[in-house]
Enzyme design. Structure first.
Site, short mmCIF file in Angstrom:
data_model
loop_
_atom_site.label_atom_id
_atom_site.label_comp_id
_atom_site.label_asym_id
_atom_site.label_seq_id
_atom_site.Cartn_x
_atom_site.Cartn_y
_atom_site.Cartn_z
N HIS A 374 0.82 -1.30 -0.09
CA HIS A 374 0.05 0.02 0.07
C HIS A 374 0.82 1.36 0.07
O HIS A 374 0.22 2.39 0.11
CB HIS A 374 -0.91 -0.06 1.29
CG HIS A 374 -2.04 -0.97 1.32
ND1 HIS A 374 -3.26 -0.73 0.61
CD2 HIS A 374 -2.16 -2.13 1.51
CE1 HIS A 374 -4.03 -1.83 0.65
NE2 HIS A 374 -3.28 -2.69 1.56
N LYS A 566 -8.17 14.54 3.97
CA LYS A 566 -7.40 13.43 3.91
C LYS A 566 -6.22 13.63 4.83
O LYS A 566 -6.22 14.68 5.41
CB LYS A 566 -6.51 13.25 2.74
CG LYS A 566 -5.83 14.36 1.93
CD LYS A 566 -5.16 14.06 0.69
CE LYS A 566 -6.19 14.05 -0.55
NZ LYS A 566 -6.38 12.59 -1.03
N ARG A 567 -5.65 12.46 5.38
CA ARG A 567 -4.54 12.92 6.29
C ARG A 567 -3.56 13.88 5.92
O ARG A 567 -3.35 14.08 4.70
CB ARG A 567 -3.52 11.50 6.48
CG ARG A 567 -4.48 10.43 7.35
CD ARG A 567 -4.55 10.91 8.70
NE ARG A 567 -3.58 10.90 9.64
CZ ARG A 567 -3.00 10.15 10.42
NH1 ARG A 567 -3.91 8.95 10.82
NH2 ARG A 567 -1.99 10.12 11.33
N LYS A 572 1.12 14.56 0.09
CA LYS A 572 -0.21 14.73 -0.46
C LYS A 572 -0.51 16.26 -0.65
O LYS A 572 -1.46 16.86 -1.20
CB LYS A 572 -1.21 14.46 0.81
CG LYS A 572 -1.19 12.91 1.09
CD LYS A 572 -2.36 12.58 2.04
CE LYS A 572 -2.19 11.09 2.38
NZ LYS A 572 -3.09 10.31 1.46
N THR A 674 -8.54 6.58 -2.36
CA THR A 674 -9.81 6.00 -2.45
C THR A 674 -10.75 7.09 -2.35
O THR A 674 -11.90 7.02 -2.76
CB THR A 674 -10.27 4.85 -1.39
OG1 THR A 674 -9.66 5.33 -0.16
CG2 THR A 674 -9.35 3.69 -1.91
N LYS A 678 -15.00 8.03 -3.81
CA LYS A 678 -16.05 8.33 -3.24
C LYS A 678 -16.76 9.68 -3.85
O LYS A 678 -17.66 9.73 -3.99
CB LYS A 678 -15.93 8.60 -1.80
CG LYS A 678 -15.39 7.22 -0.99
CD LYS A 678 -14.75 7.48 0.22
CE LYS A 678 -13.69 6.37 0.72
NZ LYS A 678 -12.89 6.45 1.76
C1 26V Z 1 2.59 2.04 7.93
C2 26V Z 1 2.63 2.04 9.55
C3 26V Z 1 4.17 1.75 9.90
C4 26V Z 1 4.17 1.71 11.21
C5 26V Z 1 3.09 2.17 12.42
C6 26V Z 1 1.91 2.19 11.78
C7 26V Z 1 1.70 2.32 10.28
C8 26V Z 1 0.36 2.37 9.83
C9 26V Z 1 -0.01 2.61 8.42
C10 26V Z 1 1.32 2.44 7.58
C11 26V Z 1 1.05 2.35 6.08
C12 26V Z 1 0.05 3.05 5.57
C13 26V Z 1 -0.03 2.90 4.17
C14 26V Z 1 -1.37 3.43 3.76
O1 26V Z 1 -2.21 3.74 4.14
N1 26V Z 1 -1.39 3.43 2.32
C15 26V Z 1 -2.79 4.09 1.70
O2 26V Z 1 -3.45 2.73 1.30
C16 26V Z 1 -4.62 3.32 0.59
C17 26V Z 1 -5.29 1.94 0.38
O3 26V Z 1 -4.49 1.07 -0.65
C18 26V Z 1 -4.04 4.05 -0.68
O4 26V Z 1 -5.46 4.27 -1.28
C19 26V Z 1 -3.43 5.13 -0.30
O5 26V Z 1 -2.87 5.90 -1.56
C20 26V Z 1 -2.37 4.63 0.46
O6 26V Z 1 -1.49 5.90 0.88
#
Ligand code: 26V
Length: 831
Positions: A374, A566-567, A572, A674, A678
């Site tokens: 992701h 978004k975040r 972004k 995503t 929406k």
């Molecule tokens: C990484 C970590 C690492 C350590 C602690 C907590 C944590 C939490 C999340 C992540 C990775 C986040 C990756 C993510 O959210 N990617 C998003 O995924 C969406 C669904 O596929 C996508 O639409 C977004 O473009 C993408 O940024």
């Protein structure tokens, strides 16, 4: 009291398992019953929150019947099942969704109305399950909805965080975090199952033993124990025929273990140990990167993996007495590399606990597991130090080394003496601190790997894992993300949903979103366009009220609503949006140039608590808002609002009211996105870069119905690689850009805190502008001007918006799940 029977919407015609809809009077009886016997009150004395609980309990009864029926059906068919392992499930509220999917929204509204209660107020009484950070967690929630809607045997496995994602308040323009104790007043959806608790050993050491036949027999000794207690949440599909289960684990301490210390007399130590164990599921990590060495996060990941695998193996063993059929009955999807320990844990279970030979176990492990990537952001790729793993999971570390040894031997036989390749592909990163690369572990242990948009998969294959793509090209594929049209269109935008159903003469689109194409011929119909715009206007008026309630800013519902939610993250590029806004503002106050339409810029989003720049961006947005909103010179032509505490339920109110949405990440950084999907379903046009799924949305809805701009991923990469991007060139060449940057330096937006926004110039001009803001600013401004021109023509705009709705079929999570089911999991509906 009315006893009129309201017919249940039958939903998609999938199976023969029909349940009876509750009549209005039966609904009232159930609410009264639960107020009295579950809450101990007369319903007349209940608060909204208590009424929420009573209604939820009534709904839960219906869910449980259907859940048990679904499980019987699965038992009968013994189908292959998929298990979706994810550290995050961003579910949001459940009551409206459950009622809607049951076809009981109208009967419930009517039942409450005749009791003098407004359903919408009751719905607001539900606290949200914010068990995720953003896209990855919300995707998991949409996937569960689609699995159930399509009658697929699919289970979610996650952590039952006691504290969800922090709540955001804005104080003096700055983000303040507050804990989200979301279950404090109870959770009607969860069924705790203490009898299925799972014992998870951690820490300790491995003893190298020899078994009776002289074989190596490692023994994991002196471990501590944590207990994972499952909490099941029923996940109902549209139409109500299938109710699957999301199983969330809470960490509990082991009484047995604690008793031992109690008996040895160290009471305080026993209590400390108990608290330490229960800390493991306390809180969701609120950022997508963490410094190495966060032991608690590792324990969370292992708790999930260990409990899920134990549960999966236990269920399989109930109906099979050997492992021959395991991969043909079980699929396990890893949602990012966070649960990649499943590779080592499944090997451990098969080899150590079920005496399978290594080679057989490895074949089964690979055949069972698959992995979705992701993100490409290096800081979000987890790597655990070998020393930490050795302390927490010594047997797993051994197994990882053995997996790696065999894997590298295979690589070396194909590319002899290519030591660089071995170094890149190794699961172990060498260096001062040896670390385990969780992405590589997931890659070697999976038979299928996918990205989440066409562009993203391309980048995964070219830059993140080129060696793996070369070794196993057949394992890589794209599964473009999708979102559930039930929550994001039917429930969030009931007026548009009704208009669509009436226009195409059927509600078949709800479970088959391709049917929205039936709207296309009506684009020519002026009456329909007007009806469409009227729905949008109602939604905008509703948002106007919300904006006033939470921020005391008055906005004009006829203005263009330009939404960026978004975040908050540098990649972004909320900062790019602000630069553009400042440019428009300066055009008005310095050049006397008025924009063709009044515009409301709407922002919302949370910054990770430790992410300084993201927090400064929030302060910048609120500060620009202060100045612009209070400047009589702009006469309401521009408004800038920041809505606090972005969350699923806030998105549900903003998305239907948007005219355009900003998807302006630097090309090559947003894996998919995503939110865009929406918005498209709700008739908002994308202003976006050639990134993530934006290009795919353009291909579907038509080039003339989106506003894409800026450098493409390949150009960005080359300029970075060659060091040929010089933001100062843009600054010197373009007076508009210069004026914007000077405004940040000049304290125009921080009259009382001089120098507050100097960091922008430092980052963009002195430190190379790592996210290419200035490279894209000029084309962004041009594009935003084109948007305003287009909005000035309501009929033309309505056409564009309608095409967006009509052609979003591809972006239903039903389509995504159908692809995973067919191409990766090999599972089918059980109807
Ligand atoms: C990484 C970590 C690492 C350590 C602690 C907590 C944590 C939490 C999340 C992540 C990775 C986040 C990756 C993510 O959210 N990617 C998003 O995924 C969406 C669904 O596929 C996508 O639409 C977004 O473009 C993408 O940024």
């Amino acid at each position: 009291m009315t006893t009129r029977r309201l017919e249940q919407d039958p939903g998609p015609d999938t199976g023969t398992h029909r349940h009876v809809a509750l009549t209005v009077s039966a609904f009232q009886d159930a609410i009264r019953y639960h107020a009295r016997y579950s809450l101990g009150k007369k319903w007349e004395h209940c608060s909204s929150r208590e009424l929420f609980m009573a209604v939820a309990f009534a709904v839960r009864d219906a869910l449980i019947d259907r859940m048990l029926e679904t499980e019987d059906r699965y038992q009968q068919a013994d189908p292959k099942r998929v298990h979706y392992l994810s550290m995050e499930f961003l579910l949001g509220q459940s009551l409206r969704n459950n009622l809607s999917n049951l076809g009981m929204l109208d009967p419930c509204r009517e039942a409450l109305r005749t009791m003098g209660v407004d359903l919408d107020e009751v719905l607001e009484g539900e606290s949200e399950a914010a068990l995720g950070n953003g896209g990855l967690g919300r995707l998991a929630a949409c996937f569960l909805d689609s699995l159930a809607t399509m009658g697929m045997p699919g289970y979610g496995y996650g952590i039952n965080y006691e504290y969800g994602l922090f709540k955001q308040a804005i104080d003096g323009g700055y983000q303040k975090e507050k804990p989200d104790n979301w279950m404090a007043s109870g959770n009607p959806w969860q069924i705790e199952r203490p009898d299925e608790a799972c014992i998870v050993p951690v820490y300790g050491r491995v003893e190298h033993g020899i078994d009776r036949t002289g074989g190596y027999n490692p023994m994991w000794m002196d471990w501590k124990i944590i207990i994972g207690v499952p909490h099941d949440m029923p996940i109902i599909g549209y139409g109500g025929n299938t109710v699957n289960v999301l199983r969330l684990y809470s960490a509990r301490s082991s009484e047995e273990f604690d008793m031992q210390i109690f008996n040895e007399g160290d009471y305080l130590k026993a209590v400390e140990q108990q608290i330490a164990s229960e800390t493991i599921s306390k809180v969701l990590y609120p950022a997508d990167s963490i410094e190495a060495g966060r032991e608690l996060r590792l324990l969370q990941e292992y708790l999930l993996v260990a409990c899920a695998l134990r549960d999966i193996v236990r269920r399989y063993r109930k109906s099979h007495d050997n492992f021959d059929q395991f991969p043909s009955k079980v699929a396990i999807q890893l949602n990012d590399s966070h649960p990649a320990l499943a590779v080592a844990e499944l090997m451990r279970v098969l080899v150590d606990e079920h005496a399978q030979p290594w080679e057989i176990a490895w074949e089964m492990t690979q055949a069972t597991l698959s992995y979705t990537n992701h993100t490409l952001m290096p800081e979000a790729l987890e790597k655990w130090s070998v020393s930490l793993l050795e302390a927490v999971l010594p047997r797993h570390l051994q197994i990882i080394y053995e997996i790696n040894r065999r894997f590298l031997a295979q690589v070396a036989s194909m590319w002899p003496r290519d030591y660089e390749r071995l170094r890149r592909m190794s699961v172990i990163e060498e260096g001062e601190q040896k670390r385990v690369r969780m992405v590589n572990l997931a890659l070697v242990g999976s038979h299928a790997v996918n990205g989440v948009s066409t562009l993203h998969t391309q980048l995964v294959k070219t830059y993140l894992a080129p060696d793996f793509a070369q070794l196993w090209p057949e394992r890589f594929s794209t599964k473009t993300n999708g979102v559930t049209p039930r929550r994001w269109l039917l429930q969030a935008n009931p007026l548009l949903a009704d208009l669509i159903t009436n226009t195409i003469g059927s509600n078949g689109w709800i479970a088959d979103l391709g049917k929205l194409r039936g709207l296309e011929p009506h684009v020519q119909n002026a009456k329909f366009r007007q009806a469409f715009l009227a729905v949008k206007r109602v939604n905008k008026v509703r948002l106007t009220r919300l904006i006033y309630d939470v921020s005391r800013v008055v906005v004009n519902p006829d203005a263009l609503f330009d939404v960026h939610i978004k975040r908050i993250h540098e990649y972004k590029r909320q900062l790019l949006n602000v630069m553009q806004i400042v440019h428009q503002y300066l055009c008005i106050i310095q050049d006397g140039l008025e924009p063709p339409v009044p515009r409301v810029y709407i922002f919302a989003g949370k910054a990770a608590p430790g992410y300084w720049t993201a927090k400064q961006i929030i302060k910048l947005i609120t500060s620009v808002g202060q100045v612009v909103n209070n400047d009589p010179q702009v006469k309401g032509l521009i408004r800038v609002v920041f809505l606090p505490d972005y969350r699923v339920s806030l998105a549900e109110q903003i998305v239907p009211a948007a005219d355009v949405n900003q998807q302006i990440s630097m090309a090559g950084t947003e894996a998919s996105g995503t939110g865009s999907m929406k918005f498209a379903m709700n008739g908002a046009l994308i202003v976006g870069t050639y990134d993530g799924a934006n290009t795919e949305i353009m291909e579907e809805v038509g080039e003339e119905n989106v506003f894409l701009f800026g450098l493409q991923a390949e150009a960005v990469r080359q300029m970075r690689e060659r060091g040929s991007y010089h933001p100062r060139d843009y600054y010197h060449r373009n007076p508009h850009i210069r004026r914007v940057m000077e405004a940040f330096a000049s304290n125009l937006f921080c009259p009382n805190q001089p120098g507050l926004f100097r960091w922008i110039g430092e980052s963009v001009l002195d430190h190379g502008d790592p996210y290419f803001h200035l490279a894209d600013l000029e084309s962004y401004i041009d594009t935003q001007n084109r948007v305003a021109q287009a909005f000035n023509d309501p009929a033309g705009w309505a056409c564009k918006a309608i095409f967006n709705v009509a052609r979003t079929g591809k972006f239903s999570s039903d389509r995504a799940i159908a692809e995973y089911a067919r191409e990766i999991w090999n599972i089918r509906p059980v109807l």
